[in-house]
Design a protein around this motif. Structure first.
Motif, PDB file in Angstrom:
ATOM      1  N   SER A 115      -8.017  -2.615  -6.361  1.00 41.83           N
ATOM      2  CA  SER A 115      -8.213  -4.026  -6.689  1.00 41.83           C
ATOM      3  C   SER A 115      -9.480  -4.506  -6.000  1.00 41.83           C
ATOM      4  CB  SER A 115      -7.013  -4.859  -6.236  1.00 41.83           C
ATOM      5  OG  SER A 115      -7.223  -6.229  -6.515  1.00 41.83           O
ATOM      6  N   VAL A 116     -10.384  -5.084  -6.774  1.00 36.49           N
ATOM      7  CA  VAL A 116     -11.671  -5.538  -6.255  1.00 36.49           C
ATOM      8  C   VAL A 116     -11.752  -7.052  -6.417  1.00 36.49           C
ATOM      9  CG1 VAL A 116     -14.183  -5.402  -6.524  1.00 36.49           C
ATOM     10  CG2 VAL A 116     -12.774  -3.346  -6.830  1.00 36.49           C
ATOM     11  N   ASP A 117     -12.028  -7.732  -5.314  1.00 33.17           N
ATOM     12  CA  ASP A 117     -12.120  -9.189  -5.324  1.00 33.17           C
ATOM     13  C   ASP A 117     -13.511  -9.624  -5.789  1.00 33.17           C
ATOM     14  OD1 ASP A 117     -11.778 -11.899  -4.992  1.00 33.17           O
ATOM     15  OD2 ASP A 117     -11.927 -11.847  -2.796  1.00 33.17           O
ATOM     16  N   ALA A 118     -13.761  -9.425  -7.069  1.00 34.99           N
ATOM     17  CA  ALA A 118     -15.024  -9.833  -7.689  1.00 34.99           C
ATOM     18  C   ALA A 118     -14.814  -9.818  -9.197  1.00 34.99           C
ATOM     19  CB  ALA A 118     -16.168  -8.910  -7.294  1.00 34.99           C
ATOM     20  N   THR A 119     -15.566 -10.665  -9.880  1.00 42.70           N
ATOM     21  CA  THR A 119     -15.417 -10.785 -11.331  1.00 42.70           C
ATOM     22  C   THR A 119     -16.691 -10.362 -12.044  1.00 42.70           C
ATOM     23  OG1 THR A 119     -13.856 -12.622 -11.116  1.00 42.70           O
ATOM     24  CG2 THR A 119     -14.968 -12.386 -13.227  1.00 42.70           C
ATOM     25  N   VAL A 120     -16.520  -9.489 -13.023  1.00 41.61           N
ATOM     26  CA  VAL A 120     -17.617  -9.101 -13.898  1.00 41.61           C
ATOM     27  C   VAL A 120     -17.444  -9.825 -15.226  1.00 41.61           C
ATOM     28  CG1 VAL A 120     -18.723  -7.220 -15.161  1.00 41.61           C
ATOM     29  CG2 VAL A 120     -17.899  -6.841 -12.828  1.00 41.61           C
ATOM     30  N   ARG A 245     -18.153  -4.196  -5.935  1.00 41.09           N
ATOM     31  CA  ARG A 245     -17.564  -3.636  -4.718  1.00 41.09           C
ATOM     32  C   ARG A 245     -18.293  -4.144  -3.472  1.00 41.09           C
ATOM     33  NH1 ARG A 245     -17.049   2.048  -6.847  1.00 41.09           N
ATOM     34  NH2 ARG A 245     -14.968   2.200  -7.746  1.00 41.09           N
ATOM     35  N   THR A 246     -19.604  -4.280  -3.551  1.00 37.81           N
ATOM     36  CA  THR A 246     -20.373  -4.796  -2.424  1.00 37.81           C
ATOM     37  C   THR A 246     -19.973  -6.236  -2.122  1.00 37.81           C
ATOM     38  OG1 THR A 246     -22.240  -3.356  -2.964  1.00 37.81           O
ATOM     39  CG2 THR A 246     -22.696  -5.236  -1.559  1.00 37.81           C
ATOM     40  N   ILE A 247     -19.794  -7.019  -3.176  1.00 34.37           N
ATOM     41  CA  ILE A 247     -19.356  -8.405  -3.004  1.00 34.37           C
ATOM     42  C   ILE A 247     -17.956  -8.452  -2.406  1.00 34.37           C
ATOM     43  CG2 ILE A 247     -18.710 -10.509  -4.275  1.00 34.37           C
ATOM     44  CD1 ILE A 247     -21.005  -9.764  -6.243  1.00 34.37           C
ATOM     45  N   ASP A 248     -17.082  -7.583  -2.895  1.00 32.71           N
ATOM     46  CA  ASP A 248     -15.721  -7.506  -2.373  1.00 32.71           C
ATOM     47  C   ASP A 248     -15.724  -7.172  -0.881  1.00 32.71           C
ATOM     48  OD1 ASP A 248     -12.707  -7.067  -2.658  1.00 32.71           O
ATOM     49  OD2 ASP A 248     -13.358  -5.093  -1.992  1.00 32.71           O
ATOM     50  N   SER A 249     -16.578  -6.224  -0.489  1.00 28.24           N
ATOM     51  CA  SER A 249     -16.646  -5.840   0.927  1.00 28.24           C
ATOM     52  C   SER A 249     -17.108  -7.007   1.783  1.00 28.24           C
ATOM     53  CB  SER A 249     -17.606  -4.666   1.101  1.00 28.24           C
ATOM     54  OG  SER A 249     -17.111  -3.518   0.448  1.00 28.24           O
ATOM     55  N   ALA A 250     -18.067  -7.779   1.276  1.00 28.83           N
ATOM     56  CA  ALA A 250     -18.573  -8.925   2.037  1.00 28.83           C
ATOM     57  C   ALA A 250     -17.496 -10.001   2.180  1.00 28.83           C
ATOM     58  CB  ALA A 250     -19.797  -9.495   1.340  1.00 28.83           C
TER      59      ALA A 250
END
Length: 255
Positions: A115-120, A245-250
């Motif tokens: 699960s990635v906390d970002a929207t495409v 994924r980078t946004i999710d990590s931040a």
């Protein structure tokens, strides 16, 4: 090494899984499957069905399932899909299948999708562009990225584009697929501060047809965006996933 050999001997690990552990890939009659690509690159190997015999597609998909608990397939024909589904019913009866156009994600019951906390945001100019967008979507789906899809809002009727601007601005990254002159990604990129990935589509006819005009127009865009090759939905989906994924990590670890 000894643990791998013992696991193969007692049946808890298949030879293909052991080969993947040792070399990163598995070699079969249909070719080599790069089981380690996701760990190395962040994006799994997809099985491009185009140009392959149905039996080759099936063999590669079964190897992918055995070694990574899922198979990601693109550009499947009806015949290839029928052969694959029949084979999986015997060899992997517990799998789930999710279709997006002629792209397919197959997962075993053992796989826990991330699960990635970002929207495409995935946007198409017209109906003809949707197959390419489907390919991008299946990559994002596999990665567990939230997807907001908007179809058929090309610039021939600009109001339908402008009506969606607030929605575009809420996305963390945008994939915009367009054929003909390929204007839609440029227009959207000029209205948002979201990263935009333009995907030229091989529609259109006459001079500049088959995606040439769309590709040239996007490459010459005076607004800031990136561009992938003609019909390269998989690449666009992979790029968007890496950004997400980078946004999710931040967001998860802001420090």
């Amino acid at each position: 090494m000894r643990k791998l050999l013992e696991a193969v001997a007692d049946g808890s690990l298949s030879p293909a899984e052991a080969e993947a552990e040792l070399t990163g890939y598995v070699t079969g009659e249909a070719g080599r499957f790069d089981a380690a690509r996701e760990h190395r690159r962040g994006i799994p190997e997809a099985i491009l069905a185009e140009g392959k015999a149905p039996e080759q597609v099936t063999a590669l998909a079964e190897t992918a399932l055995e070694t990574t608990d899922r198979a990601l397939l693109t550009r499947l024909s009806d015949r290839q899909l029928a052969v694959l589904e029949s084979a999986l019913a015997d060899s992997f009866p517990d799998v789930t299948l999710e279709h997006r156009g002629d792209a397919l994600l197959v997962e075993t019951a053992d796989r826990e999708r991330p699960s990635v906390d970002a929207t495409v945001g995935i946007v198409t100019a017209g109906t003809v562009d949707q197959t390419v967008a489907d390919e991008a979507e299946i990559v994002c789906l596999d990665a567990g990225v939230a997807i907001d899809r908007v179809d058929d809002i090309g610039v021939a009727a600009l109001d339908r584009t402008l009506d969606q601007v607030d929605r575009f601005r809420r996305a963390d990254v945008l994939i915009v697929a367009a054929g003909r002159e390929g204007a839609l990604p440029t227009v959207i990129a000029g209205l948002v501060d979201t990263p935009v990935i333009g995907v030229p589509v091989s529609s259109g006819y006459g001079h500049g047809g088959d995606g040439e005009a769309a590709l040239s127009g996007m490459l010459q865009s005076c607004t800031v965006m990136s561009v992938v090759n003609v019909d390269a939905g998989f690449v666009a989906g992979g790029q968007a996933t890496l950004i997400a994924r980078t946004i999710d990590s931040a967001r998860t670890d802001p420090d």
